[in-house]
Each structure stands twice: as C-alpha cells, then as structure tokens.
Design a protein around this motif. Sequence first.
Motif, mmCIF file in Angstrom:
data_model
loop_
_atom_site.group_PDB
_atom_site.id
_atom_site.type_symbol
_atom_site.label_atom_id
_atom_site.label_comp_id
_atom_site.label_asym_id
_atom_site.label_seq_id
_atom_site.Cartn_x
_atom_site.Cartn_y
_atom_site.Cartn_z
ATOM 1 N N ASN A 244 1.297 -0.855 0.410
ATOM 2 C CA ASN A 244 -0.184 0.089 -0.441
ATOM 3 C C ASN A 244 0.866 0.759 -0.499
ATOM 4 N N LEU A 245 0.673 2.482 -0.946
ATOM 5 C CA LEU A 245 1.383 3.683 -0.700
ATOM 6 C C LEU A 245 0.602 3.903 -0.861
ATOM 7 N N ARG A 246 -0.797 4.394 0.078
ATOM 8 C CA ARG A 246 -1.046 5.044 0.365
ATOM 9 C C ARG A 246 -1.171 5.990 1.856
ATOM 10 N N GLY A 247 -1.612 6.286 3.023
ATOM 11 C CA GLY A 247 -1.665 6.945 4.447
ATOM 12 C C GLY A 247 -1.499 6.176 5.037
ATOM 13 N N ASN A 248 -1.258 4.748 5.277
ATOM 14 C CA ASN A 248 -2.182 4.192 6.153
ATOM 15 C C ASN A 248 -0.956 4.024 6.881
ATOM 16 N N LEU A 249 -0.550 4.110 8.238
ATOM 17 C CA LEU A 249 0.126 4.374 9.495
ATOM 18 C C LEU A 249 0.576 2.744 9.202
ATOM 19 N N ALA A 250 -0.322 1.914 9.378
ATOM 20 C CA ALA A 250 0.826 0.470 9.600
ATOM 21 C C ALA A 250 1.167 0.249 8.641
ATOM 22 N N ASP A 251 0.408 -0.524 7.612
ATOM 23 C CA ASP A 251 1.305 -1.158 5.812
ATOM 24 C C ASP A 251 1.190 -0.095 4.826
ATOM 25 N N GLY A 252 1.350 1.220 5.105
ATOM 26 C CA GLY A 252 1.435 1.643 4.186
ATOM 27 C C GLY A 252 2.907 2.933 4.081
ATOM 28 N N LEU A 253 2.997 4.095 4.044
ATOM 29 C CA LEU A 253 3.569 5.296 3.849
ATOM 30 C C LEU A 253 3.344 5.954 5.085
ATOM 31 N N GLY A 254 2.314 6.051 5.647
ATOM 32 C CA GLY A 254 1.951 7.079 6.609
ATOM 33 C C GLY A 254 3.040 7.931 7.460
ATOM 34 N N ALA A 255 3.800 6.808 7.816
ATOM 35 C CA ALA A 255 4.467 6.957 9.058
ATOM 36 C C ALA A 255 5.900 7.218 8.235
ATOM 37 N N TRP A 256 6.389 7.583 6.772
ATOM 38 C CA TRP A 256 7.293 7.699 6.102
ATOM 39 C C TRP A 256 7.571 9.471 5.642
ATOM 40 N N SER A 257 8.571 10.169 5.526
ATOM 41 C CA SER A 257 8.597 10.955 5.267
ATOM 42 C C SER A 257 8.862 11.464 4.004
ATOM 43 N N GLU A 258 8.934 12.391 3.434
ATOM 44 C CA GLU A 258 9.501 12.561 1.455
ATOM 45 C C GLU A 258 10.747 11.920 1.727
ATOM 46 N N ALA A 259 10.938 12.402 2.712
ATOM 47 C CA ALA A 259 12.748 11.955 2.535
ATOM 48 C C ALA A 259 13.106 10.532 2.459
ATOM 49 N N ASP A 260 12.516 9.726 3.651
ATOM 50 C CA ASP A 260 11.794 8.353 3.364
ATOM 51 C C ASP A 260 11.861 8.019 1.959
ATOM 52 N N ILE A 261 10.491 8.339 1.521
ATOM 53 C CA ILE A 261 10.180 7.926 0.208
ATOM 54 C C ILE A 261 11.049 7.693 -0.836
#
Length: 459
Positions: A244-261
């Motif tokens: 999942n590339l959406r903003g979900n905190l668990a199974d998505g990218l919600g906890a990632w920053s732009e720099a992380d991506i």
Amino acid sequence: MKKTLLSLAALAAVGGAALLAYALVPTTTPAIAGPAPSADDAALIEQGRYLAAAGDCTACHTAAGGAPFAGGVPIASPIGTIYSTNITPDPDTGIGGWSLDQFDRAVRHGLLPNGDTLYPAMPYPAYVRMHDEDIRAMYAYFMHAVPAVAQENRPTGIRWPLSMRWPLGIWRKTFAPDPQDTGFDASRYADARIARGAYLVQGPGHCGSCHTPRAFTLQEKALDESGSQYLAGGQIIDGWMAINLRGNLADGLGAWSEADIVELLRTGRNRHQAVVGPAMADVVLHSTQHLTDDDLGAIAAYLKTLPPSADEPSSFAPDPGTAQALQAGINDSRGAELWVDSCAACHRTDAMGYDRVFPRMPGNATVLAADPTTLVRLILVGSEMPSTRTAPSNLGMPGFAWRMSDEEVAELATFVRNGWGNRASAVTPAQVRRIRRDVEAEAAHREAPHDPTEVAERG
C-alpha cells in the motif's frame, strides 16, 4: 426443448458475432503533430533516454544476459506466460519500421500496426497520460540511440483459444481510457510540484499497474487519486505482494517522510525497510535511481497527498514487551524460539535491526500487510537488495524453506506480525503450504526446457 436449445445457440452466435464486430471496429487515435524527430536532435534523444528510465522499459524488455530492449522477458498472467517483445529499431524483428504515429498507438493506446491489441501487461492505460512531446522524445531515443538487435520474438505460453487476439480489443475498449483523452491535466493540482509527481506516478512510472488492486476482469480499480483504492496495494507480482502506497500508518506510507520515500526510490532502502522481491528491485535498479532529485521529491510529495485507504486491518503502537521478554531469555512460543535462533543475529531481539542494513520489523509495512504473502515468501526464499550507485552493497537475507516446516514458518510469521507492537492477522500453515508450492512450481518452470511448438505471437 430442441427448439429452446437451438434458440439459445442462435442467440449465442449472434452475441458472439456482435462482440467480434465490436472488437474489430478500428480505433481512431489523435496523431502527434509535426514530423518525426531526427537523429540530430540530441536534446530530444536525451529526454527520451530519461523517460525510458522513468517508464522502466528495461525491466520488461531486457532479458537477463540479453541485449538491451531486445525482449524475451517472461511476464506471468492469469492465462499464461507472455514474453516481452523486441523494441530495438531492427526493421524486421523490432520496431525499426514503425512511424511515430504507430509507436504512439502502441505505447499510449495498446494497438499494434496491424490493428491487434497488446496484452495489458503493456501498461498503456497509464502511458495514455503521457504528453505528446514525451512520446516524441521516447521515439527519438529508441529509433536513434538504441542499437538495433535482430532477435525474433519469443512465443507466448498462452494456449488457444485464450491466445485469440480479438477479445483483447473488447477489454481495451471497455476498460482502457478513451483514446481521445490523451495527455495529463496538471490544472487539477494546485501545486506544480505535486502535479509533476502525479504525472510521473500515473503516467510513465505506471505505479498503479502493480500497486492498485484489480477487478476480476483485470483492470485497475482506479487510475488516479479520484478512486479510493488507487495505490492501495494488494496485487501479487511474481509471487510478491505490492504494498500500500497510501497514508495508512501500519501497512502504508503514513509514517514515512518525503525524504524516506526519496531514499528508498534512490537506494532501495531507508530507515523503515528495504525493497524486497525482484519486481521492485528492478524498478529501483533500472528506473528510480536514475531520476533527478527534483522528480523523486515530486513523486514523494504526491504520494504523501494520498489519504489512508478505508480498510486498515493492521495496526502498530510501539510496545517494548516483546523485546524485554526475549532479552530476559523468555521464549514462550515456537515463533519466539525461531526468531532468536534464525533472525535476531541480524534484526536483534528488539527487532529494530540496523538502519539501511537490516530492516526493522516494528511498524514495517510489508510485515503488517493484510496479505502475508511477501513475509512468508521472504522467510522461505530470502531476498537481496538492489545494488545502486549510491548504495552498492546488495545485502541479502537467506531463505529458510530447507529447514523450516510449514507450521514453523507460520509460527514465525505470526510472531513477527504480532510482536513489538505490531498487530496483524495470524498466518496459517495452509497459507504457507500454498506459497511453498508456488515457489517450488516456479523453480521447476525455470528449469523446464522451452516448448518449441508454441505459436509465436506479438505480445
């Protein structure tokens, strides 16, 4: 009864004839204005080289050990194996005889010069969003900078009658975007940077081809953020689950920053996790590591605008209890024993691993995915990070299929998915058994000789 059967047969024949006629009606596509580019336009050719990288053409059209873009890469589909075609400018076996318009019709509309429809393994429903000038640039690159290779296209592994082409025309006309609706409307986005990211993700990057779930008729359930399932993950690609590339905190990218991506797209790893599976490794190796910092930043900015998907079956809240128990020597389950024996040396008892070396497990989107396929496959066969220019160490994890039973893999995966604050569904031995059978079948297929009796087709 006989009259009823005859009537039904007649209706079926009429319906089949109508579908065939619908499929065979020629599709009109808008032409790209202006003459074909010449070999003297160095700037346009270089732009095309960059776009071919952004579109990851290498991953699908360059076979292992083969000439660049000469095709022959196997692509699994529900109806059989499709082999990518030669897209070098060889006039007999490649695309050297194609005009700019024919190239455009294939790339953006899925149509071959003879009118046949391409299998949607070619992501033309995404490429239709590309600008005319970008298509012109790609044509210039492939025609004037790619060496021509005389290599016949490999037969597909699709048996008749599924190998018939005309039903693909129905699929294209039903599910692909309107051929008249080409290009990309940047005005839908208030910020030019986010618009650029949306263009790269939706168009040349065709991220939805893997990361958006598909309907049973195989079309993506959404082609942009107007659909709530866009980039929500759930597709199995070559045996690995796209996350999942959406903003979900668990199974998505919600906890990632732009720099992380950006870091993951540039190097194949970041402080949260690492790329696993050959498909995404190829994306990083052949595509995203070659993009500019501005474009990677734009992609990250766009992805961070996507809200969480509605279905959030997993959750994460940091919990030191698992680490404290393991550090105290309390291994109160077979999963805990397996973790200490096989995993803790690299990932540690607190499962935090080592940033950019051994990924952490707490809050790891792959670990918390609704479908545990990737985690199970990772335990069975292992994985290796791509070796990139800025992170050349292709660190890897061994597989444990040879020494763990289905029950043990299920115990270990369940322990990881529910330790250190992770909360996800348990993994069953039956799930592991299915994935193990798939792994074994794939290995047998790789070792099997090519069947020369298959009928060659363009695909």
